[in-house]
Write a protein that holds these residues in place. Sequence first.
Motif, PDB file in Angstrom:
ATOM      1  N   GLU A  10       0.823  -1.225   0.000  1.00 41.16           N
ATOM      2  CA  GLU A  10       0.000   0.000   0.000  1.00 41.16           C
ATOM      3  C   GLU A  10       0.851   1.268   0.000  1.00 41.16           C
ATOM      4  O   GLU A  10       0.692   2.148   0.846  1.00 41.16           O
ATOM      5  CB  GLU A  10      -0.961  -0.027   1.186  1.00 41.16           C
ATOM      6  CG  GLU A  10      -1.879  -1.226   1.115  1.00 41.16           C
ATOM      7  CD  GLU A  10      -2.925  -1.248   2.211  1.00 41.16           C
ATOM      8  OE1 GLU A  10      -2.833  -0.438   3.156  1.00 41.16           O
ATOM      9  OE2 GLU A  10      -3.841  -2.070   2.105  1.00 41.16           O
ATOM     10  N   SER A  12       2.127   4.803  -1.254  1.00 37.13           N
ATOM     11  CA  SER A  12       1.627   6.012  -1.926  1.00 37.13           C
ATOM     12  C   SER A  12       2.685   7.101  -1.893  1.00 37.13           C
ATOM     13  O   SER A  12       3.500   7.164  -0.966  1.00 37.13           O
ATOM     14  CB  SER A  12       0.356   6.540  -1.256  1.00 37.13           C
ATOM     15  OG  SER A  12      -0.701   5.623  -1.414  1.00 37.13           O
ATOM     16  N   THR A  23      -1.437   3.883  -3.583  1.00 33.28           N
ATOM     17  CA  THR A  23      -1.723   2.662  -2.819  1.00 33.28           C
ATOM     18  C   THR A  23      -1.352   1.384  -3.593  1.00 33.28           C
ATOM     19  O   THR A  23      -2.173   0.493  -3.774  1.00 33.28           O
ATOM     20  CB  THR A  23      -3.227   2.595  -2.430  1.00 33.28           C
ATOM     21  OG1 THR A  23      -3.793   3.895  -2.459  1.00 33.28           O
ATOM     22  CG2 THR A  23      -3.386   2.012  -1.045  1.00 33.28           C
TER      23      THR A  23
END
Length: 236
Positions: A10, A12, A23
């Motif tokens: 995940e 980002s 993500t």
Amino acid sequence: MSDVSIKLKEVSKSFDGKLIIDTISCDFIKNKVHAILGKSGTGKSVLLKMLIGLFKPDSGKILINGKEAEHYKSVGDFKMSYIFQSSALLNSLTVLDNVTIFLDEHNVDEKESRVSKALKILNELGIKDSANKMPSELSGGMRKRVAIARSLIIEPDILLYDEPTSDLDPINTKTISQIINKLKARGDITQIVVTHDIGFAYSISDTISILDNGQILITGDPDLIKSSKNPILDSI
Ligand SMILES: Nc1ncnc2c1ncn2[C@@H]1O[C@H](COP(=O)(O)OP(=O)(O)OP(=O)(O)O)[C@@H](O)[C@H]1O
Ligand SMILES: [Mg+2]
């Protein structure tokens, strides 16, 4: 030991409030070739720079050999090397000196053994005859091979390539794909290749991930990607 070399959880990353990597979760299996395919500006270079540690994710985790990237610099249990989109050779140094530079700076081994190591790699990449040339005397394809040689001299476990065939003609592209396949056959190096060249990705990859708008749309082997008929493939 896990067969996952690099794991994104995940992850980002934004720049100036704009979400560039959105993500992303993804596993890169050890000693395989993984291509990340996508249009210009989709975040491919940003993703690679996070893997090498040049950028830090805003959120999420990057695990290398099961350890979080923040700690891996001090762990020293693997070696990772990065081939810049621009090759980034030092123009004032010969090919040979460009290849040995890391070993020279860190005083690894005797000079003689550094040189013979570099010549062996240059020979494997078919550019030994250019060892004493300056970068300005080389073609784009040769420059790329020198950049690969410079990365290989540290005997990396993980090798990251940013657009290794950009600006190359089909013959030079084929040479780079042969080099990547030869390294793959050795079976001791994880290669992650960012590219917008679909044919090239098919010719080298165990798995391909399609990146678009900061997200991975699909991951699979070349046959799965070919049969996916994802419309994004027509626009890369
Ligand atoms: N250091 C930075 N500061 C601010 N924005 C950045 C920075 N690096 C990249 N970006 C932005 O992130 C986005 C993705 O850039 P990136 O270089 O990863 O694209 P790319 O997929 O590698 O494109 P290309 O195929 O043209 O190399 C772009 O909008 C770019 O402007
Ligand atoms: Mg790029």
